[in-house]
Scaffold this motif. Structure first.
Motif, mmCIF file in Angstrom:
data_model
loop_
_atom_site.group_PDB
_atom_site.id
_atom_site.type_symbol
_atom_site.label_atom_id
_atom_site.label_comp_id
_atom_site.label_asym_id
_atom_site.label_seq_id
_atom_site.Cartn_x
_atom_site.Cartn_y
_atom_site.Cartn_z
ATOM 1 N N VAL A 55 0.848 -1.194 0.000
ATOM 2 C CA VAL A 55 0.000 0.000 0.000
ATOM 3 C C VAL A 55 0.883 1.244 0.000
ATOM 4 N N ARG A 56 0.261 2.373 -0.345
ATOM 5 C CA ARG A 56 0.894 3.676 -0.168
ATOM 6 C C ARG A 56 0.057 4.447 0.832
ATOM 7 N N ARG A 57 0.688 4.993 1.868
ATOM 8 C CA ARG A 57 -0.051 5.743 2.885
ATOM 9 C C ARG A 57 -0.412 7.140 2.385
ATOM 10 N N THR A 58 -1.564 7.618 2.824
ATOM 11 C CA THR A 58 -1.995 8.980 2.560
ATOM 12 C C THR A 58 -2.324 9.612 3.916
ATOM 13 N N HIS A 59 -2.702 10.865 3.903
ATOM 14 C CA HIS A 59 -3.122 11.504 5.147
ATOM 15 C C HIS A 59 -4.432 10.865 5.590
ATOM 16 N N GLY A 60 -4.382 10.070 6.647
ATOM 17 C CA GLY A 60 -5.596 9.457 7.182
ATOM 18 C C GLY A 60 -5.964 8.119 6.598
ATOM 19 N N GLY A 61 -5.107 7.556 5.758
ATOM 20 C CA GLY A 61 -5.461 6.259 5.185
ATOM 21 C C GLY A 61 -4.381 5.704 4.275
ATOM 22 N N ALA A 62 -4.802 4.930 3.275
ATOM 23 C CA ALA A 62 -3.859 4.320 2.336
ATOM 24 C C ALA A 62 -4.624 3.831 1.115
ATOM 25 N N TYR A 63 -3.881 3.587 0.039
ATOM 26 C CA TYR A 63 -4.486 2.965 -1.152
ATOM 27 C C TYR A 63 -3.553 1.840 -1.615
ATOM 28 N N PRO A 64 -4.087 0.857 -2.353
ATOM 29 C CA PRO A 64 -3.283 -0.307 -2.726
ATOM 30 C C PRO A 64 -2.297 -0.004 -3.854
ATOM 31 N N VAL A 65 -1.136 -0.655 -3.809
ATOM 32 C CA VAL A 65 -0.162 -0.572 -4.893
ATOM 33 C C VAL A 65 -0.406 -1.752 -5.824
ATOM 34 N N GLU A 66 -0.410 -1.469 -7.126
ATOM 35 C CA GLU A 66 -0.613 -2.555 -8.083
ATOM 36 C C GLU A 66 0.652 -3.412 -8.150
ATOM 37 N N SER A 67 0.464 -4.719 -8.221
ATOM 38 C CA SER A 67 1.577 -5.650 -8.153
ATOM 39 C C SER A 67 1.308 -6.842 -9.048
ATOM 40 N N ALA A 212 2.637 10.017 -19.057
ATOM 41 C CA ALA A 212 1.592 10.842 -18.460
ATOM 42 C C ALA A 212 0.916 10.039 -17.355
ATOM 43 N N GLY A 213 0.827 10.620 -16.164
ATOM 44 C CA GLY A 213 0.207 9.889 -15.059
ATOM 45 C C GLY A 213 -0.074 10.783 -13.868
ATOM 46 N N VAL A 214 -1.034 10.387 -13.053
ATOM 47 C CA VAL A 214 -1.403 11.164 -11.867
ATOM 48 C C VAL A 214 -0.342 11.009 -10.774
ATOM 49 N N HIS A 215 -0.444 11.865 -9.754
ATOM 50 C CA HIS A 215 0.598 11.932 -8.724
ATOM 51 C C HIS A 215 0.762 10.625 -7.946
ATOM 52 N N THR A 216 -0.307 9.815 -7.845
ATOM 53 C CA THR A 216 -0.220 8.586 -7.053
ATOM 54 C C THR A 216 0.694 7.543 -7.680
ATOM 55 N N LYS A 217 1.036 7.708 -8.958
ATOM 56 C CA LYS A 217 1.936 6.755 -9.633
ATOM 57 C C LYS A 217 3.379 6.903 -9.138
ATOM 58 N N PHE A 218 3.714 8.099 -8.635
ATOM 59 C CA PHE A 218 5.111 8.412 -8.334
ATOM 60 C C PHE A 218 5.558 7.780 -7.022
ATOM 61 N N GLY A 219 6.695 7.114 -7.084
ATOM 62 C CA GLY A 219 7.208 6.399 -5.924
ATOM 63 C C GLY A 219 6.683 4.979 -5.828
ATOM 64 N N ALA A 220 5.659 4.652 -6.607
ATOM 65 C CA ALA A 220 5.119 3.291 -6.604
ATOM 66 C C ALA A 220 5.987 2.393 -7.481
ATOM 67 N N VAL A 221 6.141 1.146 -7.064
ATOM 68 C CA VAL A 221 6.969 0.191 -7.798
ATOM 69 C C VAL A 221 6.170 -1.085 -8.004
ATOM 70 N N SER A 222 6.083 -1.533 -9.242
ATOM 71 C CA SER A 222 5.380 -2.768 -9.554
ATOM 72 C C SER A 222 6.392 -3.846 -9.942
ATOM 73 N N PHE A 223 5.929 -4.926 -10.559
ATOM 74 C CA PHE A 223 6.732 -6.136 -10.739
ATOM 75 C C PHE A 223 7.748 -6.062 -11.892
ATOM 76 N N CYS A 224 7.326 -5.532 -13.044
ATOM 77 C CA CYS A 224 8.170 -5.583 -14.246
ATOM 78 C C CYS A 224 8.634 -4.196 -14.673
ATOM 79 N N ARG A 225 9.932 -4.033 -14.791
ATOM 80 C CA ARG A 225 10.496 -2.753 -15.213
ATOM 81 C C ARG A 225 10.591 -2.720 -16.739
ATOM 82 N N PHE A 226 10.118 -1.627 -17.366
ATOM 83 C CA PHE A 226 10.166 -1.583 -18.827
ATOM 84 C C PHE A 226 10.858 -0.354 -19.400
#
Length: 259
Positions: A55-67, A212-226
């Motif tokens: 997950v990625r934490r936010t102020h008061g909560g979190a959202y899931p990281v895609e994996s 092009a992507g929204v701010h929540t993409k930044f710092g997130a890391v998924s499985f395959c690097r391209f």
């Protein structure tokens, strides 16, 4: 708390991940009530889950990281951060320049870019995305080349060797690329190896590449690097990404545009 209602930290954290993936985000206060624990306990669980890349934490909560084990559908993406995605897509479309051949990636933001592109001159669009092809099929002055292959149900995009082989035969002026995560350390990543192959080939085929992507993409890391950050000409996101963080990405090469 009785023995049969008490959860171990591992059980709590599994429950939190399940809830985040089901609804798109979780709230500390709500989780504390549902799990019957203190808010600080939930915050500790979220820190542990963030450390494990779930997950990625936010102020008061979190959202899931895609994996590799979890990826949101196109339908879900069409409901989250939509105003921000529209701003980002419009700014990305303005980077078309004199490109005559364009690759447009799968995903909701690339679909919005397709819809925002100028049609006042001839343009050839190559895409693996059925929604992108559909959006542009009747556009004036636009020729659409849909890459063949196996269609992924969640994103309605083609993948596998048919797709990459066809793409390998092109030299493309500009590629609009999406990703599930972008980080300064690991570059651009996506959960599915088959999708990663298509994106890799698109970046390789293109003279210019725009992410092009929204701010929540930044710092997130998924499985395959391209792709690496330095392979990008431009990064387009919103002002919700702090200017200081945008500057750190620009030091690796691309122009970073915040809208």
């Amino acid at each position: 708390m009785t023995a049969n209602t008490a959860r171990t930290a591992e059980e709590r954290q599994r429950e939190i991940v399940r809830a985040a993936r089901a609804t798109g985000s979780v709230d500390v206060t709500v989780l504390a009530a549902e799990l019957g624990v203190a808010k600080e306990t939930v915050r500790r669980d979220l820190r542990a889950l963030e450390d494990h890349g779930l997950v990625r934490r936010t102020h008061g909560g979190a959202y899931p990281v895609e994996s590799a084990g979890f990826e949101t559908t196109l339908a879900f993406r069409a409901t989250s951060h939509v105003p921000e995605k529209r701003r980002v897509a419009a700014a990305a479309a303005e980077l078309l320049g004199d490109a005559e051949t364009v690759f447009i990636d799968e995903g909701f933001t690339p679909q919005l870019i397709a819809e925002a592109l100028s049609t006042d001159r001839p343009l050839t669009v190559v895409t693996a995305s059925l929604p992108v092809a559909g959006a542009l099929a009747e556009a004036e002055n636009t020729t659409v080349l849909l890459l063949g292959g196996r269609v992924r149900s969640g994103t309605l995009a083609t993948v596998d060797h048919w797709t990459t082989k066809m793409l390998a035969g092109f030299v493309i002026d500009l590629a609009y690329i999406g990703a599930n995560g972008i980080s300064r350390e690991y570059g651009l990543t996506t959960p599915d190896p088959a999708v990663s192959e298509v994106k890799t080939q698109a970046v390789r085929a293109a003279r210019r590449t725009v992410f092009a992507g929204v701010h929540t993409k930044f710092g997130a890391v998924s499985f395959c690097r391209f792709a690496e950050i330095g392979e990008l000409e431009s990064v387009v996101t919103s002002t919700l990404l702090p200017a200081s963080e945008a500057h750190r990405y620009s030091l690796q090469g691309p122009q970073v545009i915040r809208v």
